[in-house]
Design a protein around this motif. Structure first.
Motif, short mmCIF file in Angstrom:
data_model
loop_
_atom_site.label_atom_id
_atom_site.label_comp_id
_atom_site.label_asym_id
_atom_site.label_seq_id
_atom_site.Cartn_x
_atom_site.Cartn_y
_atom_site.Cartn_z
N ILE A 20 0.67 -1.19 0.00
CA ILE A 20 0.18 -0.10 0.08
C ILE A 20 0.86 1.25 -0.10
O ILE A 20 1.43 1.49 1.13
CB ILE A 20 -0.79 0.07 1.39
CG1 ILE A 20 -1.58 -1.13 1.42
CG2 ILE A 20 -1.89 1.12 1.23
CD1 ILE A 20 -2.39 -1.50 2.62
N PRO A 21 0.95 2.02 -1.12
CA PRO A 21 1.86 3.10 -1.44
C PRO A 21 1.03 4.20 -0.56
O PRO A 21 -0.09 4.59 -0.59
CB PRO A 21 2.13 3.33 -2.74
CG PRO A 21 0.77 2.62 -3.53
CD PRO A 21 0.12 1.56 -2.49
N GLY A 22 1.85 5.40 0.02
CA GLY A 22 1.23 6.38 0.65
C GLY A 22 2.63 7.29 0.89
O GLY A 22 3.52 7.10 0.51
N ARG A 23 1.93 8.48 1.75
CA ARG A 23 3.09 9.46 2.33
C ARG A 23 3.01 9.38 3.66
O ARG A 23 1.97 9.42 4.37
CB ARG A 23 2.73 10.73 1.69
CG ARG A 23 3.78 11.69 2.16
CD ARG A 23 3.39 13.04 1.61
NE ARG A 23 3.54 12.95 0.00
CZ ARG A 23 4.46 13.53 -0.70
NH1 ARG A 23 5.40 14.27 -0.31
NH2 ARG A 23 4.34 13.43 -2.11
N LEU A 24 4.04 9.36 4.41
CA LEU A 24 4.37 9.27 5.97
C LEU A 24 3.83 10.56 6.59
O LEU A 24 4.38 11.57 6.29
CB LEU A 24 5.65 8.73 6.30
CG LEU A 24 5.77 7.25 6.45
CD1 LEU A 24 7.20 6.90 6.51
CD2 LEU A 24 4.91 6.67 7.51
N ASP B 28 3.75 10.23 18.89
CA ASP B 28 3.80 8.61 19.10
C ASP B 28 2.96 7.70 18.50
O ASP B 28 2.76 6.58 18.69
CB ASP B 28 3.02 8.82 20.66
CG ASP B 28 1.59 9.57 20.73
OD1 ASP B 28 1.67 9.93 19.45
OD2 ASP B 28 1.14 9.63 21.57
N ALA B 29 2.95 8.49 17.17
CA ALA B 29 2.16 7.48 16.14
C ALA B 29 2.48 7.91 14.82
O ALA B 29 2.84 9.19 14.40
CB ALA B 29 0.49 7.57 16.34
N SER B 30 2.66 6.95 13.90
CA SER B 30 2.86 7.44 12.49
C SER B 30 1.66 7.21 11.71
O SER B 30 0.92 6.03 12.07
CB SER B 30 3.88 6.58 11.62
OG SER B 30 5.28 6.77 12.63
N THR B 31 1.46 7.96 10.84
CA THR B 31 0.18 7.52 9.83
C THR B 31 0.59 7.46 8.32
O THR B 31 1.55 8.31 7.90
CB THR B 31 -0.70 8.66 10.02
OG1 THR B 31 -1.06 8.64 11.18
CG2 THR B 31 -2.13 8.16 9.15
N LEU B 32 0.23 6.54 7.64
CA LEU B 32 0.44 6.59 6.20
C LEU B 32 -0.73 7.04 5.67
O LEU B 32 -1.82 6.34 5.68
CB LEU B 32 1.08 5.10 5.83
CG LEU B 32 1.37 5.06 4.38
CD1 LEU B 32 2.79 5.29 4.03
CD2 LEU B 32 0.99 3.89 3.77
N VAL B 33 -0.54 8.17 4.89
CA VAL B 33 -1.66 8.75 4.05
C VAL B 33 -1.69 7.98 2.76
O VAL B 33 -1.14 8.20 1.75
CB VAL B 33 -1.61 10.29 3.96
CG1 VAL B 33 -2.88 10.85 3.07
CG2 VAL B 33 -1.27 11.02 5.39
N ASP C 26 7.78 9.38 0.76
CA ASP C 26 7.16 8.24 0.06
C ASP C 26 7.35 6.77 0.64
O ASP C 26 8.61 6.76 0.97
CB ASP C 26 7.24 8.60 -1.16
CG ASP C 26 6.47 9.58 -2.16
OD1 ASP C 26 5.44 9.91 -1.45
OD2 ASP C 26 7.00 9.89 -3.09
N ALA C 27 6.37 6.20 1.21
CA ALA C 27 6.60 4.94 1.60
C ALA C 27 5.71 3.71 1.43
O ALA C 27 4.74 4.31 0.60
CB ALA C 27 6.45 4.96 3.43
N ILE C 28 5.87 2.66 1.73
CA ILE C 28 5.03 1.61 1.32
C ILE C 28 4.55 0.80 2.68
O ILE C 28 5.47 0.62 3.39
CB ILE C 28 5.65 0.74 0.52
CG1 ILE C 28 5.84 1.44 -1.15
CG2 ILE C 28 4.75 -0.49 0.24
CD1 ILE C 28 6.47 0.57 -2.04
N ALA C 29 3.49 0.45 2.70
CA ALA C 29 3.22 -0.37 4.00
C ALA C 29 2.47 -1.93 3.29
O ALA C 29 2.16 -1.87 2.38
CB ALA C 29 1.71 0.49 4.79
#
Ligand SMILES: Nc1ncnc2c1ncn2[C@@H]1O[C@H](COP(=O)(O)OP(=O)(O)O)[C@@H](O)[C@H]1O
Ligand SMILES: [Mg+2]
Lengths: 353, 308
Positions: free
Chosen positions: A240-244, A249-254, A273-276
Motif C-alpha cells: 500500500i503506497p502512501g506518504r508518511l 507517538d504515532a505514524s500515519t501513512l496517508v 513516500d513509503a509503502i506499507a
C-alpha cells in the motif's frame, strides 16, 4: 563447528562488479541462504569462499582467520555444484571416496566411511553404478555424499535443487535440512527460490546486483522487507503506497484509501513516500455492521475468492485499494458481497519507497 | 486415428519412394567408394599378389611362393631396419604426447600474448614435412646455424665437433622433424578435448582436497584419454610409414622399412620389386597389429574401469 564471515567482499570482472562489498556472517553450524535473482553474484560469492575465484577486495574468514591466501584444496570446504559435476569415469563408491583417497586415508577407513555415508544418503545399492546410470536426484545425493564425507568446515551449495522436478525438490529439501541439522555443518546455500530459502535457512541474505540488500531471519525478510524490491522478490502481497505523517507517538501513512495508522518506527521520516505491507492472514474481515472496531477500517466489496489448502483467499476492493485477505474461519462471503476489513497497526510494516 | 487415414492409399507410392531413399546414400557415395576401391584396394591386391610371386609385367610368375618373405627375414640389416622403424616411430610419439599434454594444459591459462602463441604453435600444421626437414638441416646440421653459432662463441673448436644430430642412426633430426609437426597436432586435439571438458570437474576435485597433480592424474587425464589415444594412433601410424624424413635425415643403410622398400623398388633388378612389395605388406601388417593391440588394450582398460 566453524564460523564463516565475509568482510567487504568485492569481485570485479574487468570493469563489471559482480560482487559489491558483501558483509555476512554464517554462525557456526547454521544454514544461511543467499537469495537473489539470476546473475546477482551468488555463484561468484560462493566461488570466492571456495577459493575458486580470488576476491578483488575484502576478506573471507573461517573462525576469524583469513583464508584468501589458502588454495581451494587446503580450505577443507565442501561444494555442491549446480550441475553436480560428478566424475563420469568413476562409479558412485569411487566418487564418494574421492576426497578421502586424495587425503590418503587408509583403505579400511575409507570402506567404513563410504558405507556409512552411502547409508545416510540411501545409495547403498547403487555403489557400483556410474553417474550416467543415475537419476538427477540420485546424482544429487552422490554429490552431497562425496562432500560431507570429508567433514568440511564449511559446506557450500549452489542452487542444488534447481535441476530437480517439483516432487523430488521437496524431498531433497527435507533431506538437506535433516542432514545439515544432523551433521551441524556451517552451510552457505545459494538459491533464487524464496520458498526454498524460507524453508531451509536459519538466516537469509537477499542479494541484488552484487549487493546484500537485507539479512535476517526468514520471518523478518518475509514480513518486514526493507525495500520494495525485496518485498516484490519475496512475493509479498498487499503493498500500500502512501506518504508518511509522523507524530510524536504515532505514524500515519496517508494512502489513497485514507490514513492508515502504523506502529511507529524510528526510521520513519515525515513527508517521505513509503509503502506499507500486511500479510493476507493478518487482515480481519467481517460484515459491514459487525464487531470490527478500532482504526484502519475500510468498507469494500469481495471481488474474487479462491479456495486453497483449507483457507479462503479473497480479493477485497476497498476505497481504491486491492487487498488480499486470507480467512481461516468457516464463514463464507460471496463475490460481490459488501464487507469490512480491518488491519491492526502492529501488523503493518512500513518501509521507504 | 485421423493422422493414419490419409497415408493409407499412398502406401504404394511411399514404398517406391523408400526404395529410392534407401539407395540414395549409396548412390551418392559411389564416386568416392569407387575411387577408394580402385586406388586403394586395387593397388593393395596387386601389391599382395606381387609379394606372393605373381608379377607378369616383370615376366615373373611363381605364384604362390613365400620366398620373398622368407628372404626378407634373412636379409642383412632387415631386423635392424625393423628396430629403427619402431624406434623413430615410438619415441617421438611418446615424447610428443607428453609435451603436447603439458602445452595444452598451459594454453588453458590466461597469460599475456596468448593469442599470438595460439597462432604460432599451429603454424607447423600448415607447412609440409619437407620444409621441416630443410629447417632441421639448416639448424642442426654440422654446418648449420647452431653449430656455427657455437663455434663463433667458442663453445666448440670446430663445427665438426658439433654432435651429429642428422644423418645418423640415432635419428635426432628425424625425431625433431616429427616433433615439430606432431606436437602442434596433438596439442590441438588435446586442447580441444580440454575445452570441451571445461574446468568444473577439476574445480570439484580441488574442493574435495585434491592437489594439482592429483587432479591431473585422477580427474583430467582419464577424461582426455580418448583424445590422446586417437592422436597417438594417428601420429604413430604416420611415423611408422613415413618415408621422406628418414630417407633424407637418416643414417644410410640400414634405414627404416619404408626407405628399404623404396630402395628395393628402385633397384635396377626388377625382380627386387617383389621384395619391395613384401616389405610394404610387412609394414602394413606390423603397423596394423601394433595399433590393433594398442586400441584393444585401451578398450580393455576402459572396460575394467567400468566405462561402457
Ligand atoms: N568469469 C567471469 N567473467 C566475467 N563475468 C562474470 C564471470 N563470472 C560471472 N560473471 C558475471 O557476474 C555476474 C554474477 O554472476 P553469478 O555469480 O554467476 O550470478 P548468479 O550465480 O547469482 O546467477 C553475472 O552478470 C555474470 O555474467
Ligand atoms: Mg549461479
Amino acid at each position: 563447528m566453524t564460523e564463516l564471515r565475509l568482510a567487504a567482499l568485492v569481485k570485479e570482472f574487468d570493469d563489471f562488479t559482480a560482487v559489491d562489498h558483501i558483509d555476512l556472517t554464517v554462525a557456526p553450524g547454521s544454514l544461511v541462504a543467499l537469495l537473489g535473482p539470476s546473475g546477482c553474484g551468488k555463484t561468484t560469492t560462493l566461488r570466492m569462499v571456495a577459493g575458486l575465484e580470488h576476491p578483488t577486495a575484502g576478506d573471507v574468514l573461517f573462525d576469524g582467520e583469513s583464508v584468501v591466501g589458502v588454495p581451494t584444496e587446503r580450505r577443507n570446504i565442501g561444494m555442491v555444484f549446480q550441475r553436480y559435476v560428478l566424475f563420469p569415469h568413476m562409479n558412485v563408491a569411487k566418487n564418494v571416496s574421492f576426497g578421502l583417497r586424495m587425503r590418503r586415508v587408509s583403505a579400511t577407513e575409507i570402506e567404513r566411511k563410504v558405507a556409512e555415508v552411502l547409508e545416510v544418503v540411501q545409495l547403498q545399492d547403487l555403489a557400483r553404478r556410474f553417474p550416467s546410470q543415475l537419476s538427477g536426484g540420485q546424482q544429487q545425493r552422490v554429490a552431497i555424499a562425496r562432500t560431507v564425507i570429508t567433514d568440511p568446515r564449511v559446506l557450500l551449495m549452489d542452487e542444488p535443487l534447481s535441476n530437480l522436478d517439483a516432487k523430488l525438490r521437496e524431498e531433497m529439501r527435507a533431506f538437506i535440512t535433516r542432514l545439515q541439522r544432523q551433521l551441524g555443518i556451517t552451510t552457505l546455500f545459494v538459491t533464487h527460490d524464496q520458498v526454498e530459502a524460507i524453508e531451509l535457512a536459519d538466516r537469509i541474505g537477499v542479494m541484488f546486483d552484487g549487493r546484500l540488500v537485507q539479512f535476517g531471519t526468514p520471518e523478518e525478510i518475509f514480513n518486514r522487507p526493507r525495500t520494495k524490491r525485496v518485498a516484490d522478490f519475496m512475493g509479498t502481497n498487499n503493498l500500500i503506497p502512501g506518504r508518511l505523517d509522523v507524530q510524536r507517538d504515532a505514524s500515519t501513512l496517508v494512502s489513497v484509501a485514507g490514513p492508515l495508522q502504523c506502529a511507529s518506527g524510528a526510521h520513519h521520516v515525515s513527508g517521505e513516500d513509503a509503502i506499507a505491507t500486511v500479510r493476507p492472514e493478518h487482515i480481519d474481515i467481517g460484515t459491514p455492521n459487525g464487531p470490527l472496531q478500532g482504526p484502519n477500517r475500510f468498507t469494500g466489496r469481495i471481488d474474487d475468492a479462491v479456495y486453497y489448502g483449507g483457507t479462503l483467499t479473497y480479493r477485497v476492493v476497498a476505497d481504491g485499494l486491492s487487498l488480499q485477505v486470507r480467512d481461516r474461519s468457516t464463514r463464507r462471503f460471496a463475490v460481490g458481497e459488501e464487507v469490512t476489513v480491518h488491519i491492526d497497526p502492529s501488523h503493518l510494516w512500513v518501509f521507504p519507497e | 486415428m485421423l493422422a493414419t487415414k490419409p497415408t493409407a492409399p499412398r502406401s504404394g507410392r511411399s514404398r517406391r519412394a523408400s526404395w529410392l531413399q534407401r539407395l540414395y546414400v549409396p548412390l551418392m557415395l559411389t564416386p568416392v567408394l569407387l575411387t577408394i576401391g580402385v586406388l586403394f584396394f586395387g593397388a593393395l591386391i596387386v601389391a599382395l599378389l606381387q609379394s606372393f610371386g605373381h608379377a607378369p609385367i616383370y615376366g615373373i610368375e611363381e605364384f604362390p611362393t613365400l620366398r620373398h618373405y622368407r628372404n626378407l627375414f634373412t636379409l642383412p640389416g632387415f631386423w635392424s631396419s625393423v628396430g629403427l622403424t619402431f624406434y623413430y616411430a615410438l619415441v617421438p610419439t611418446v615424447v610428443g604426447t607428453i609435451l603436447s599434454i603439458y602445452l595444452a594444459l598451459m594454453l588453458r591459462r590466461r597469460f599475456r600474448g596468448k593469442g599470438l602463441v595460439q597462432f604460432v604453435y599451429k603454424l607447423p600444421l600448415m607447412i609440409p614435412y619437407l620444409v621441416g626437414v630443410a629447417l632441421t638441416i639448416v639448424l642442426f646440421g654440422n654446418g648449420g646455424i647452431i653449430a656455427r653459432g657455437m663455434f663463433a662463441l667458442g663453445v666448440i673448436e670446430s663445427t665438426r665437433d658439433f654432435p651429429r644430430l642428422i644423418y645418423s642412426h640415432a635419428g635426432w633430426g628425424i625425431m625433431i622433424v616429427y616433433l615439430w609437426k606432431q606436437i602442434p597436432f596433438t596439442t590441438l586435439i588435446v586442447y580441444s578435448v580440454l575445452m570441451g571438458l571445461g574446468r568444473e570437474s577439476e574445480e570439484a576435485a580441488a574442493t574435495l582436497g585434491a592437489h594439482r597433480w592429483q587432479t591431473f592424474w585422477h580427474v583430467t587425464l582419464p577424461q582426455i584419454m580418448p583424445g590422446i589415444v586417437s592422436a597417438t594412433v594417428i601420429v604413430f601410424a604416420f611415423n611408422f610409414g613415413s618415408f621422406e624424413v628418414p630417407f633424407i635425415l637418416g643414417g644410410g643403410f640400414p634405414n627404416t622399412l619404408p626407405v628399404e622398400a623404396w630402395r628395393a623398388f628402385e633397384d635396377a633388378d626388377y625382380s627386387n620389386r617383389l621384395r619391395a612389395m613384401a616389405i610394404v605388406m610387412f609394414i602394413g601388417v606390423l603397423s596394423g597389429a601394433v595399433l590393433f593391440t594398442y586400441l584393444a588394450a585401451y578398450r580393455r582398460f576402459e572396460r575394467l574401469r567400468g566405462r561402457q
